[in-house]
Design an enzyme around this catalytic site. Structure first.
Site, PDB file in Angstrom:
ATOM      1  CB  SER A 135      -0.889   0.014   1.250  1.00 10.57           C
ATOM      2  OG  SER A 135      -1.563   1.251   1.392  1.00 10.57           O
ATOM      3  CE1 TYR A 148      -4.750  -1.448   4.828  1.00 10.35           C
ATOM      4  CE2 TYR A 148      -3.545   0.597   4.466  1.00 10.35           C
ATOM      5  CZ  TYR A 148      -4.161  -0.533   3.965  1.00 10.35           C
ATOM      6  OH  TYR A 148      -4.188  -0.757   2.617  1.00 10.35           O
TER       7      TYR A 148
END
Length: 243
Positions: A135, A148
């Protein structure tokens, strides 16, 4: 392919199936997986397999099913992930919420990579490829995204270790770091999301099919070549200069 019931996972599954790959699509819910298989159209070989990547037994069954059906495994796309509680200050995150993100994003990726290694080392010809979904958050965080962000930074370490440990067995491993693909997970970016300066701002997104084309390119390289890290993002998103 994990997390294949929607979003990036579905787009990549369709791209691979369209290019002639046989694709096992995994996820926690059978219905969305069957929708992915149906979207691939007649003639496509898409096998739905219900599996929770955070459950070791499910992962074992997933790879046994793939080996029984196809005889070998040439590609794992480690895609399953969850963002966790959105916009919650770290002091208010419950242990169970933290644990869920770690279990899916990091432990799940490890378990699937481990399962892939076992198959790829034993098969003849030996080898295969693992592509991890990192990501933009593997590089820089968003506000209030500690679980996250921590798991996505850890994904980079996982990718590097897999690359090193896979060398003797012709197992290549790369990572695609994605920014603002248009999925359910990024829906709030189109209405306004918290920025590092405390303001809310609408962020541009890109079509998930643009990500799928990149994954397909990475997947179809010969094992003698590898895209170690690739970043695919909405051009105007606030990443360069974030904060």
């Amino acid at each position: 392919m994990t997390g294949a019931g929607s979003g990036i996972g579905r787009s990549v599954a369709l791209a691979l199936a369209g290019a002639g790959w046989s694709v096992a699509v995994a996820g926690r819910r059978t219905g969305p997986l069957e929708e992915t298989a149906a979207a691939a159209g007649q003639g496509a070989d898409v096998l739905p397999v219900r599996a929770d990547v955070s459950a070791p037994g499910d992962v074992t069954t997933l790879f046994e099913t793939v080996r029984e059906r196809y005889g070998r495994l040439d590609l794992l796309f480690n895609n399953a992930g969850t963002f966790g509680p959105a916009g919650v200050p770290l002091e208010d995150i419950a242990y169970e919420e933290w644990r869920q993100v770690v279990d899916v994003n990091l432990t799940g990726a490890f378990l699937c990579a481990q399962g892939a290694f076992r198959v790829m080392k034993e098969q003849d010809p030996q080898g295969g490829r693992i592509i991890n979904n990192g990501s933009i958050s593997a590089h820089v965080p968003r506000p209030n995204s500690i679980a996250y962000t921590a798991t996505k930074h850890a994904m980079t370490g996982l990718t590097k270790s897999l690359s090193l440990d896979g060398r003797p067995y012709r197992i290549a491993c790369g990572q695609i770091d994605i920014g603002n693909a248009a999925t359910d997970m990024t829906a709030r970016m189109r209405t306004g999301i918290l920025q590092a300066n405390g303001q809310l701002a609408v962020e541009p997104v890109m079509d998930a099919a643009d990500v799928a084309r990149t994954v397909l390119h990475m997947a179809e390289l010969p094992l003698e070549a590898n895209v170690q890290f690739a970043t695919v993002m909405a051009t105007a998103m606030p990443y360069i200069g974030r904060g």
